[in-house]
Motif scaffolding. Structure first.
Motif, mmCIF file in Angstrom:
data_model
loop_
_atom_site.group_PDB
_atom_site.id
_atom_site.type_symbol
_atom_site.label_atom_id
_atom_site.label_comp_id
_atom_site.label_asym_id
_atom_site.label_seq_id
_atom_site.Cartn_x
_atom_site.Cartn_y
_atom_site.Cartn_z
ATOM 1 N N ILE A 35 -4.530 -2.815 -2.273
ATOM 2 C CA ILE A 35 -3.219 -2.660 -1.658
ATOM 3 C C ILE A 35 -2.178 -2.654 -2.762
ATOM 4 C CG2 ILE A 35 -3.927 -3.748 0.499
ATOM 5 C CD1 ILE A 35 -2.149 -6.107 -0.406
ATOM 6 N N GLU A 36 -1.031 -2.085 -2.458
ATOM 7 C CA GLU A 36 0.066 -2.033 -3.422
ATOM 8 C C GLU A 36 1.008 -3.190 -3.149
ATOM 9 O OE1 GLU A 36 3.684 0.882 -4.877
ATOM 10 O OE2 GLU A 36 2.377 1.519 -3.249
ATOM 11 N N ILE A 37 1.385 -3.887 -4.213
ATOM 12 C CA ILE A 37 2.325 -4.989 -4.108
ATOM 13 C C ILE A 37 3.633 -4.531 -4.750
ATOM 14 C CG2 ILE A 37 2.822 -7.366 -4.754
ATOM 15 C CD1 ILE A 37 -0.171 -7.813 -4.965
ATOM 16 N N ARG A 38 4.718 -4.646 -4.000
ATOM 17 C CA ARG A 38 6.049 -4.350 -4.529
ATOM 18 C C ARG A 38 6.807 -5.668 -4.574
ATOM 19 N NH1 ARG A 38 7.090 0.999 -0.815
ATOM 20 N NH2 ARG A 38 5.215 2.090 -1.497
ATOM 21 N N VAL A 39 7.254 -6.027 -5.768
ATOM 22 C CA VAL A 39 7.819 -7.353 -5.974
ATOM 23 C C VAL A 39 9.249 -7.260 -6.477
ATOM 24 C CG1 VAL A 39 7.479 -9.543 -7.157
ATOM 25 C CG2 VAL A 39 5.528 -8.127 -6.635
ATOM 26 N N THR A 40 10.134 -8.035 -5.857
ATOM 27 C CA THR A 40 11.486 -8.227 -6.366
ATOM 28 C C THR A 40 11.623 -9.683 -6.774
ATOM 29 O OG1 THR A 40 12.426 -8.808 -4.211
ATOM 30 C CG2 THR A 40 12.377 -6.457 -4.787
ATOM 31 N N LYS A 41 12.807 -10.103 -7.167
ATOM 32 C CA LYS A 41 12.997 -11.509 -7.561
ATOM 33 C C LYS A 41 12.751 -12.465 -6.408
ATOM 34 C CE LYS A 41 16.131 -11.293 -11.434
ATOM 35 N NZ LYS A 41 17.406 -11.763 -11.980
ATOM 36 N N SER A 42 13.022 -12.022 -5.185
ATOM 37 C CA SER A 42 12.926 -12.933 -4.045
ATOM 38 C C SER A 42 11.859 -12.570 -3.016
ATOM 39 C CB SER A 42 14.278 -13.010 -3.335
ATOM 40 O OG SER A 42 14.635 -11.725 -2.855
ATOM 41 N N GLN A 43 11.276 -11.376 -3.096
ATOM 42 C CA GLN A 43 10.351 -10.925 -2.060
ATOM 43 C C GLN A 43 9.090 -10.311 -2.625
ATOM 44 O OE1 GLN A 43 12.275 -8.063 0.463
ATOM 45 N NE2 GLN A 43 12.080 -9.377 2.235
ATOM 46 N N VAL A 44 8.000 -10.431 -1.818
ATOM 47 C CA VAL A 44 6.734 -9.758 -2.107
ATOM 48 C C VAL A 44 6.409 -8.911 -0.881
ATOM 49 C CG1 VAL A 44 4.274 -10.076 -2.535
ATOM 50 C CG2 VAL A 44 5.928 -11.607 -3.604
ATOM 51 N N MET A 45 6.341 -7.594 -1.088
ATOM 52 C CA MET A 45 6.028 -6.677 0.011
ATOM 53 C C MET A 45 4.652 -6.079 -0.247
ATOM 54 S SD MET A 45 9.799 -5.058 -0.047
ATOM 55 C CE MET A 45 9.823 -5.387 -1.796
ATOM 56 N N LEU A 46 3.770 -6.192 0.727
ATOM 57 C CA LEU A 46 2.391 -5.724 0.597
ATOM 58 C C LEU A 46 2.232 -4.445 1.406
ATOM 59 C CD1 LEU A 46 0.984 -9.279 1.164
ATOM 60 C CD2 LEU A 46 1.177 -8.126 -1.010
ATOM 61 N N HIS A 47 1.810 -3.367 0.716
ATOM 62 C CA HIS A 47 1.679 -2.055 1.347
ATOM 63 C C HIS A 47 0.248 -1.545 1.233
ATOM 64 C CE1 HIS A 47 5.989 -0.946 1.869
ATOM 65 N NE2 HIS A 47 6.149 -1.862 0.923
ATOM 66 N N SER A 48 -0.190 -0.839 2.259
ATOM 67 C CA SER A 48 -1.468 -0.149 2.221
ATOM 68 C C SER A 48 -1.317 1.088 1.335
ATOM 69 C CB SER A 48 -1.872 0.270 3.637
ATOM 70 O OG SER A 48 -3.027 1.046 3.611
ATOM 71 N N THR A 49 -2.408 1.507 0.689
ATOM 72 C CA THR A 49 -2.342 2.713 -0.146
ATOM 73 C C THR A 49 -2.431 3.983 0.687
ATOM 74 O OG1 THR A 49 -4.711 2.565 -0.543
ATOM 75 C CG2 THR A 49 -3.249 1.600 -2.207
ATOM 76 N N SER A 50 -2.753 3.863 1.969
ATOM 77 C CA SER A 50 -2.758 5.017 2.867
ATOM 78 C C SER A 50 -2.002 4.649 4.136
ATOM 79 C CB SER A 50 -4.187 5.460 3.194
ATOM 80 O OG SER A 50 -4.890 4.418 3.794
ATOM 81 N N ALA A 51 -1.247 5.587 4.643
ATOM 82 C CA ALA A 51 -0.408 5.342 5.818
ATOM 83 C C ALA A 51 -1.239 5.281 7.092
ATOM 84 C CB ALA A 51 0.643 6.435 5.938
ATOM 85 N N ASN A 52 -0.761 4.511 8.078
ATOM 86 C CA ASN A 52 -1.429 4.466 9.381
ATOM 87 C C ASN A 52 -1.001 5.679 10.207
ATOM 88 O OD1 ASN A 52 1.137 3.885 10.341
ATOM 89 N ND2 ASN A 52 0.704 1.774 10.862
ATOM 90 N N ALA A 53 -1.358 5.713 11.484
ATOM 91 C CA ALA A 53 -1.069 6.873 12.340
ATOM 92 C C ALA A 53 0.427 7.137 12.460
ATOM 93 C CB ALA A 53 -1.671 6.658 13.723
ATOM 94 N N ASP A 54 1.250 6.096 12.336
ATOM 95 C CA ASP A 54 2.699 6.243 12.441
ATOM 96 C C ASP A 54 3.354 6.586 11.102
ATOM 97 O OD1 ASP A 54 2.453 5.517 15.117
ATOM 98 O OD2 ASP A 54 2.725 3.395 14.653
ATOM 99 N N GLY A 55 2.553 6.673 10.039
ATOM 100 C CA GLY A 55 3.089 6.954 8.720
ATOM 101 C C GLY A 55 3.586 5.715 7.993
ATOM 102 N N GLU A 56 3.326 4.541 8.543
ATOM 103 C CA GLU A 56 3.784 3.271 7.983
ATOM 104 C C GLU A 56 2.759 2.708 7.009
ATOM 105 O OE1 GLU A 56 6.319 0.266 7.250
ATOM 106 O OE2 GLU A 56 6.753 1.925 8.612
ATOM 107 N N THR A 57 3.228 2.182 5.872
ATOM 108 C CA THR A 57 2.328 1.556 4.898
ATOM 109 C C THR A 57 2.562 0.060 4.760
ATOM 110 O OG1 THR A 57 3.814 1.979 3.036
ATOM 111 C CG2 THR A 57 2.149 3.674 3.526
ATOM 112 N N LEU A 58 3.690 -0.458 5.211
ATOM 113 C CA LEU A 58 4.013 -1.876 5.049
ATOM 114 C C LEU A 58 3.072 -2.747 5.871
ATOM 115 C CD1 LEU A 58 5.951 -3.961 3.790
ATOM 116 C CD2 LEU A 58 7.299 -3.781 5.890
ATOM 117 N N LEU A 59 2.396 -3.680 5.208
ATOM 118 C CA LEU A 59 1.503 -4.620 5.880
ATOM 119 C C LEU A 59 2.170 -5.957 6.124
ATOM 120 C CD1 LEU A 59 -1.694 -3.925 3.737
ATOM 121 C CD2 LEU A 59 -1.307 -3.208 6.096
ATOM 122 N N ALA A 60 2.887 -6.468 5.124
ATOM 123 C CA ALA A 60 3.518 -7.781 5.245
ATOM 124 C C ALA A 60 4.622 -7.932 4.217
ATOM 125 C CB ALA A 60 2.483 -8.877 5.042
ATOM 126 N N THR A 61 5.569 -8.802 4.544
ATOM 127 C CA THR A 61 6.639 -9.174 3.629
ATOM 128 C C THR A 61 6.690 -10.693 3.587
ATOM 129 O OG1 THR A 61 7.893 -7.204 4.218
ATOM 130 C CG2 THR A 61 9.102 -8.970 3.147
#
Length: 152
Positions: A35-61
């Motif tokens: 999975i892809e992790i996108r990190v800022t100073k205050s947040q960790v966003m976890l994304h799938s490397t492939s989109a679901n049926a709705d085109g969404e990749t975000l798994l959790a924040t």
């Protein structure tokens, strides 16, 4: 500005980053999935490397953990994991297909789909004993000499 990293998902649906563990929904991932992790100073966003049926990749924040050794877990992410009381070892409602029965290109990761299409993946490889290589190089396999203590 965000940093971006790839990390595998553990069997417990936790992803390691920066010495801490962050949860992802069990029903949307599988163990060892990247999975892809996108990190800022205050947040960790976890994304799938492939989109679901709705085109969404975000798994959790999650809020970014301070220090090391923290577990940032949303309990609802563990819904669908085996409890350990039975022999069930799969997550989700659908049993995964064995890898050898999947048609090419149906893998979750786009990179894996490209690798499986490569001609090199379909090349048959011969198996032979290692002694064949010893003969080809003119070397003999390692043998031990009888010790001088052994007397007849």
């Amino acid at each position: 500005m965000a940093e971006r990293h790839l990390r595998p998902v553990g069997k417990d649906c936790l992803v390691a980053f920066g010495g801490n563990l962050y949860s992802v929904p069990a029903r949307r991932v599988r163990p060892r999935q990247l999975i892809e992790i996108r990190v800022t100073k205050s947040q960790v966003m976890l994304h799938s490397t492939s989109a679901n049926a709705d085109g969404e990749t975000l798994l959790a924040t999650h809020p970014r953990a301070i220090g090391r050794g923290a577990r940032v877990v949303e309990e609802a992410h563990w819904d669908g994991l085996p409890t350990g009381k039975g022999r069930r070892t799969t997550t989700g409602d659908v049993l995964p297909q064995p890898r050898h029965e999947r048609p090419l290109g149906e893998e979750a990761s786009p990179l894996q789909a490209l690798l499986n299409r490569a001609a090199a993946t379909r090349v048959e490889v011969g198996r032979r004993p290692l002694s064949v290589y010893d003969e080809l190089t003119g070397t003999r396999p390692f043998t031990t000499r009888p010790s001088t203590r052994e007397t007849s």
